[in-house]
Each structure stands twice: as structure tokens, then as C-alpha cells.
Enzyme design. Structure first.
Site, PDB file in Angstrom:
ATOM      1  N   CYS A   1      12.432  -7.606  -0.358  1.00 16.72           N
ATOM      2  CA  CYS A   1      13.148  -6.976   0.760  1.00 16.72           C
ATOM      3  C   CYS A   1      14.432  -6.327   0.246  1.00 16.72           C
ATOM      4  O   CYS A   1      15.246  -6.969  -0.421  1.00 16.72           O
ATOM      5  CB  CYS A   1      13.471  -7.990   1.843  1.00 16.72           C
ATOM      6  SG  CYS A   1      14.388  -7.266   3.234  1.00 16.72           S
TER       7      CYS A   1
ATOM      8  N   GLY B   1       1.557  -0.133   4.470  1.00 17.40           N
ATOM      9  CA  GLY B   1       2.570  -0.445   5.460  1.00 17.40           C
ATOM     10  C   GLY B   1       2.704   0.611   6.517  1.00 17.40           C
ATOM     11  O   GLY B   1       1.940   0.664   7.477  1.00 17.40           O
TER      12      GLY B   1
END
Length: 317
Positions: free
Chosen positions: A101, A225
Site C-alpha cells: 500500500c 484492479g
């Protein structure tokens, strides 16, 4: 058949974990459309160990989603292990540690991509988890913090030596965020020396492109994604441009029903971000889309859907 530990993976294209997107309703939908397994949104280890119900709710799933992989983030070994042990009681098939992240509030605190700066420590997290868990342990990484510290070889080696059972690689650095282009040459290089399954991630816009990347890089699977938002057909190999109005409306209604079942009345509001993506490529439907995005009742929403005429359902990429 591909395996992660003793978990069988039937398929090579997977919905990537995305905060606010890869919730149970969308995982269920994409799993039915062909996504090989289900990644949850990433969940805070601190929230889990404090038994925060809003946090733990992110791990709710349907049996039809299996295999289901819980993704956890944190920066303290004991907290991560405690969180993983609590999470294991919910019977996931796999537990994944987010080491990729890029958001500052996560990475600057040493979680997510912040762990890329400490490969030995990241490895210790995996080693400790393997000693304490019954389910397979995996990790998701980026190729480095920035282009001056592309330490993916060191990170992957540390994770493998510590017993990780699969690694997902986003082909960007932390500094890049989602800008620029994913480096699939590096992803292919990682696969060439890795001894565990490698999943590649970044800039894959279609099923066809996923198959091309699968072949050219040699990875074991492809995570998709942003291109998968509002396009569950992608996971079945079907091009969105070939979808007719009846199929689109059926998918929208099915997805909304899953959202309402999971979230109650809030599901209609939360569905808006998905609806915007479903109808993005249809310029003649923009007026109707604006009305749908402001609906306050399911009945009004259904009535508006019924007004969509096939002549306005024209795809334009």
C-alpha cells in the site's frame, strides 16, 4: 492445478484487493464470473486486535467466494500475529500481508510499502506467522520504495527464506502510487528466480491482455484492479463492448441485490461508485446515469432502469 500451500486455485485471473471495492458483494459477483479466488480489502491489524466490529466486518464473506484470502496490514509483529490468529477463527483459506500500500497514512507509518524498507523485518513477520497459523501465508509487495531503491530481489528472497507461500507483485514503486506504468519486465524477472507462485499486478486492462502478460512474464496468475471495477465480465473473458442492454441491466440488478443483502439500505448509496463505472462507456446514458446516482429508493432506481432504451445503449471507449 495451481496451489498456494494446500489450497487449490482454479484459474489465473483474480480481482485485486481494493479498499472500498473488493467487498463481499463484488467478490461474490466476480468469483461467479471467473475470478480464481477472493481477496478481501486490506484490514488493519490494530483494528482487529481491538475487536473493532466495523473493521472485522470487512472480513465477512459468503461460502461461494472460496478460496478466500484475508489481507492484513500493520507494522508490529506481535499485533500482526495476534490479528492473524483472531482472523483465522473466521476460517479464511489464506492470510495475506499487505506490503505494497502506497498511501502515506499507511506506508509512512511503516505498514504496507513501508515494510519494503526493512526486508529482514518483513521476513520475520512471515516466519512468525508461519509458526503460529494453520493456513497458508502470502504477501503483496511493490518493486521498491522508489527507483533509487529497487530492492525487490532482497525483499522476495527474505520472504521466501521465511516461508512465504506466494507473492503478489505490483510493478510500481511506492513513490509512483498509481502513476506511470507498471514494470512487467521486473515482474517477469521476479518470477524467473522465485521458488513460490508469483502473481503479477498493474496496468492489465482486459482478459486478453492478462493472457498475454501471463505468457510473456511466466507468472502464475494476474491480479486485475481498477479495470475490473464496473466490468465483472472481464473475469470471464468477455469484452464489455459486446454486452447488450439486457445483460447489463441484469448485472446491475444482481450487484445491487448483493449490496442490499450485505449493507441493508446503505447498499444503494454504496453502489453508486460501481454504477458510475458500469455506465462510464455509454455517453448517451449520462443523463440517466446522473439521475440513477441520486436515487434515494430502490423502487425509483428500478423505475429509471426500465426507461433505458436500447438506442441509447451505445458503447464508446
Amino acid at each position: 492445478m495451481l496451489r498456494i500451500g494446500d489450497v487449490k486455485i482454479d484459474g489465473r485471473v483474480i480481482l485485486s484487493p481494493m479498499a472500498g471495492i473488493s467487498d463481499s458483494p463484488y467478490r461474490l459477483l466476480t468469483r461467479k464470473m471467473g475470478s480464481a479466488f477472493s481477496f478481501t480489502e486490506f484490514v488493519s491489524a490494530d483494528g482487529i486486535t481491538h475487536f473493532n466490529q466495523k473493521t472485522i466486518r470487512l472480513f465477512q464473506y459468503k461460502e461461494e467466494e472460496r478460496p478466500v484470502c484475508f489481507q492484513i496490514f500493520g507494522n508490529d509483529i506481535k499485533t500482526i500475529v495476534d490479528a492473524a490468529k483472531i482472523s483465522e477463527e473466521l476460517k479464511p483459506d489464506i492470510i495475506d500481508i499487505n506490503m505494497g500500500c502506497s498511501t502515506s497514512k499507511v506506508s509512512q507509518r511503516g505498514s504496507g510499502a513501508g515494510l519494503l524498507k526493512k526486508p529482514a523485518y518483513a521476513g520475520k513477520i512471515i516466519e512468525t506467522l508461519r509458526k503460529n497459523l494453520r493456513v497458508p501465508v502470502t504477501a503483496k509487495i511493490r518493486i521498491g520504495w522508489d527507483h533509487d531503491s529497487l530492492n525487490y530481489k532482497e525483499v522476495v528472497t527474505a520472504l521466501q527464506d521465511s516461508g512465504v507461500q506466494a507473492i503478489s507483485v505490483h510493478g510500481r514503486t511506492k513513490q509512483m502510487g498509481y502513476k506511470g506504468h507498471a514494470d512487467w519486465k521486473v515482474i517477469g524477472e521476479i518470477k524467473s528466480f522465485a521458488s513460490v507462485p508469483i502473481f503479477g499486478n498493474g496496468d492489465v486492462l482486459s482478459y486478453e491482455e492478462a493472457m498475454q502478460k501471463l505468457h510473456s512474464s511466466g507468472v502464475d496468475g494476474i491480479l486485475i484492479g481498477r479495470a475490473g471495477i464496473g466490468n465483472p465480465w472481464l473475469f470471464s473473458g468477455k469484452d464489455k463492448s459486446s454486452i447488450d442492454l439486457a445483460e447489463m441491466l441484469h448485472m446491475i440488478r444482481s450487484h445491487l441485490r448483493y449490496m442490499l443483502d450485505f449493507y441493508g439500505e446503505l447498499g444503494l448509496v454504496l453502489f453508486r461508485k460501481h454504477l458510475a463505472k458500469y455506465l462510464k462507456e455509454y455517453p448517451k446514458l449520462q443523463d440517466c446515469k446522473r439521475q440513477l446516482l441520486t436515487c434515494n429508493s430502490v423502487e425509483q432506481f428500478d423505475d429509471l432502469l426500465e426507461t433505458i432504451s436500447p438506442e441509447y445503449f451505445v458503447f464508446s471507449s
